[in-house]
Write a protein that holds these residues in place. Structure first.
Motif, PDB file in Angstrom:
ATOM      1  N   ALA A  82       0.829  -1.204   0.000  1.00 19.57           N
ATOM      2  CA  ALA A  82       0.000   0.000   0.000  1.00 19.57           C
ATOM      3  C   ALA A  82       0.866   1.257   0.000  1.00 19.57           C
ATOM      4  O   ALA A  82       0.535   2.254  -0.658  1.00 19.57           O
ATOM      5  N   PHE A  83       1.979   1.224   0.717  1.00 20.36           N
ATOM      6  CA  PHE A  83       2.871   2.383   0.709  1.00 20.36           C
ATOM      7  C   PHE A  83       3.476   2.600  -0.671  1.00 20.36           C
ATOM      8  O   PHE A  83       3.553   3.731  -1.156  1.00 20.36           O
ATOM      9  N   CYS A  84       3.911   1.509  -1.309  1.00 19.84           N
ATOM     10  CA  CYS A  84       4.491   1.630  -2.652  1.00 19.84           C
ATOM     11  C   CYS A  84       3.480   2.236  -3.625  1.00 19.84           C
ATOM     12  O   CYS A  84       3.818   3.110  -4.425  1.00 19.84           O
ATOM     13  N   TYR A  85       2.226   1.772  -3.541  1.00 23.92           N
ATOM     14  CA  TYR A  85       1.188   2.309  -4.429  1.00 23.92           C
ATOM     15  C   TYR A  85       0.950   3.799  -4.138  1.00 23.92           C
ATOM     16  O   TYR A  85       0.825   4.610  -5.057  1.00 23.92           O
ATOM     17  N   TYR A  86       0.888   4.147  -2.851  1.00 29.29           N
ATOM     18  CA  TYR A  86       0.672   5.544  -2.460  1.00 29.29           C
ATOM     19  C   TYR A  86       1.781   6.439  -3.017  1.00 29.29           C
ATOM     20  O   TYR A  86       1.510   7.500  -3.605  1.00 29.29           O
ATOM     21  N   ALA A  87       3.030   5.999  -2.829  1.00 30.53           N
ATOM     22  CA  ALA A  87       4.160   6.809  -3.287  1.00 30.53           C
ATOM     23  C   ALA A  87       4.194   6.929  -4.810  1.00 30.53           C
ATOM     24  O   ALA A  87       4.442   8.012  -5.362  1.00 30.53           O
ATOM     25  N   LEU A  88       3.944   5.818  -5.504  1.00 32.01           N
ATOM     26  CA  LEU A  88       3.938   5.849  -6.970  1.00 32.01           C
ATOM     27  C   LEU A  88       2.819   6.748  -7.488  1.00 32.01           C
ATOM     28  O   LEU A  88       3.011   7.544  -8.417  1.00 32.01           O
ATOM     29  N   LYS A  89       1.652   6.618  -6.889  1.00 30.18           N
ATOM     30  CA  LYS A  89       0.489   7.388  -7.342  1.00 30.18           C
ATOM     31  C   LYS A  89       0.695   8.887  -7.154  1.00 30.18           C
ATOM     32  O   LYS A  89       0.266   9.702  -7.984  1.00 30.18           O
ATOM     33  N   HIS A  90       1.381   9.274  -6.071  1.00 29.47           N
ATOM     34  CA  HIS A  90       1.539  10.694  -5.761  1.00 29.47           C
ATOM     35  C   HIS A  90       2.821  11.322  -6.298  1.00 29.47           C
ATOM     36  O   HIS A  90       2.888  12.554  -6.454  1.00 29.47           O
ATOM     37  N   TYR A  91       3.833  10.499  -6.584  1.00 25.91           N
ATOM     38  CA  TYR A  91       5.129  11.093  -6.932  1.00 25.91           C
ATOM     39  C   TYR A  91       5.729  10.603  -8.246  1.00 25.91           C
ATOM     40  O   TYR A  91       6.642  11.243  -8.771  1.00 25.91           O
ATOM     41  N   ASP A  92       5.266   9.477  -8.777  1.00 29.27           N
ATOM     42  CA  ASP A  92       5.824   8.965 -10.037  1.00 29.27           C
ATOM     43  C   ASP A  92       5.066   9.583 -11.216  1.00 29.27           C
ATOM     44  O   ASP A  92       3.909   9.250 -11.474  1.00 29.27           O
ATOM     45  N   THR A  93       5.723  10.461 -11.928  1.00 25.14           N
ATOM     46  CA  THR A  93       5.076  11.149 -13.059  1.00 25.14           C
ATOM     47  C   THR A  93       5.280  10.432 -14.391  1.00 25.14           C
ATOM     48  O   THR A  93       4.832  10.902 -15.431  1.00 25.14           O
ATOM     49  N   SER A  94       5.941   9.255 -14.351  1.00 20.10           N
ATOM     50  CA  SER A  94       6.227   8.549 -15.600  1.00 20.10           C
ATOM     51  C   SER A  94       4.967   7.909 -16.193  1.00 20.10           C
ATOM     52  O   SER A  94       4.920   7.633 -17.384  1.00 20.10           O
TER      53      SER A  94
END
Length: 427
Positions: A82-94
């Motif tokens: 869940a943390f990985c998804y949260y971080a990717l969703k909010h910070y990964d612009t790729s």
């Protein structure tokens, strides 16, 4: 309120801590105490603290305990995925993560069946879960080329249709940490507390290293590492000092859950395991407790009679099995579905009375079975009991069967019979 072991952890200022916590040792309460101390000292801000649990249920429990203690609501408490998804969703612009959905099991097997159709005569009737078990070990043996072709096609399908699986989140986040965009994530979370660290894998360990946390507290028990089928391994926990040389180890060795006879009996299967962290388990509840061994024949109907006998004494007792198949057999015999669980699903829970089935349902594929992990699974099951523990063991002579070998730890008769038969076969 706190034991000396707990105080040592709560008041420690060491930046990297490894807490080796035995079953029923109050590890969650200790972690809450650590957060209370940090808030009092204002040493590490809650908004800079990431708390990782193993299951959604554990996440909810941790949040509730923080709320009861009036701790800050600014901690990020979640599972690793869940943390990985949260971080990717909010910070990964790729890519636009908001468009991606979790791939459900039924949809996954539907697509898998479609992609594997050309290999149907190579695969035969092997069930998909077995085919892909242990990183596709069986599949790769049958056809390495077929396995790699499938993996490539499946990855492309998921990307095209905007699906992800839990493991995808881990790998994608690991790669994201090598980008410039990840700097803001590393800046935000300065401290990590991770529970059940014995159930992590090598990739999750790499994530922790790349995040560059200033403070790390890992909590776990290598004796309870039972998720090998998911790719988890106790190695990161066992070898943690090699990866973080500045670590200080702390032990939580007092079992507050179980009575003494149950604790001593639960330790027996582990004596055969070599690769483990040695712990001296202390008993808090000095009462003897009930530990009862019942020998059961494979075809006997007595197990349900034992259940009924104990149900009269404790209507909230739980029956634990090794497999879902064995669980269904008990339900068909009349045990209420709410009162029979697999050992894996009971991990982290405790019950006043436990009946544990060591008769059937345990793996008999000796060649592909990790016996050390099976013994840890048995330990987890035994250590769920608080007051009463009833162990059902096989009354047969099959020393090549894992359940029979493990039953020898609790029965001199079974141990003697197995050894005699082995000696006879040698001659």
């Amino acid at each position: 309120m706190w034991s000396e072991e707990q105080k040592a952890i709560i008041h420690s200022d060491h930046p990297i801590k490894q807490v080796i916590a035995g079953a029923g040792s109050g590890k969650t309460a200790t972690m809450i105490g650590l957060l209370e101390e940090r808030e009092k000292k204002k040493s590490i801000l809650p908004e800079n603290t990431l708390i990782v649990t193993f299951t959604k249920k554990a996440t909810q429990e941790f949040k509730e305990r923080c709320h009861k203690k009036n701790l800050s609501s600014k901690y990020h408490i979640s599972t690793f995925h869940a943390f990985c998804y949260y971080a990717l969703k909010h910070y990964d612009t790729s890519k636009n993560w908001s468009r991606y959905r979790l791939l459900g099991e039924s949809k996954k097997w539907e697509i898998t069946k479609e992609f594997l159709h050309p290999l149907q005569f190579v695969i035969g009737g092997i069930p998909f879960p077995i085919l892909f078990k242990n990183n596709g070990k069986h599949f790769r043996k049958l056809s390495l080329e077929g396995y790699e072709t499938f993996q490539s096609a499946f990855r492309n399908w998921k990307e095209k249709n905007h699906y992800f699986e839990f493991d995808d989140l881990i790998f994608d986040f690991l790669h994201f940490l090598d980008t410039k965009s990840a700097d803001v994530v590393k800046e935000r979370w300065k401290a990590l507390i991770i529970d059940e660290f014995q159930d992590t894998d090598e990739v999750q360990l790499q994530i922790i290293q790349k995040m560059n946390f200033g403070s790390i507290t890992v909590v776990g028990d290598d004796w309870q590492a039972i998720y090998g089928f998911r790719g988890a391994t106790p190695k990161p926990f066992l070898e943690f000092p090699n990866h973080f040389p500045g670590v200080v180890q702390y032990f939580l060795s007092t079992n507050y859950r179980s009575k003494d006879s149950i604790i001593q009996s639960s330790l027996l299967p582990l004596k055969h395991n070599k690769d483990k962290i040695e712990k001296q388990v202390q008993t808090f509840r000095k009462e003897q407790g009930t530990f009862q061994v019942e020998r059961i024949k494979d075809t006997e109907t007595r197990p349900i009679a034992i259940w009924k006998e104990w149900y009269k004494k404790d209507s909230e007792l739980i029956l634990l099995t090794r497999s879902n198949f064995r669980k269904r057999e008990w339900i068909e015999c009349g045990v209420p579905s709410a009162q029979v669980m697999t050992i894996h699903s009971a991990k982290g829970l405790e019950f006043r009375t436990v009946i544990l089935d060591l008769v059937l349902g345990w793996s008999e594929d000796i060649k592909d079975t990790n016996e050390a992990e099976e013994r840890r699974i048995l330990y987890v099951g035994l250590s769920r009991a608080k007051d009463n523990l009833v162990l059902l063991i096989p009354d047969t002579t099959k020393p090549d069967r894992l359940a029979d070998r493990m039953s020898g730890d609790f029965s001199i008769r079974n141990r003697f019979r197995n050894r005699t038969l082995r000696w006879t076969r040698l001659w």
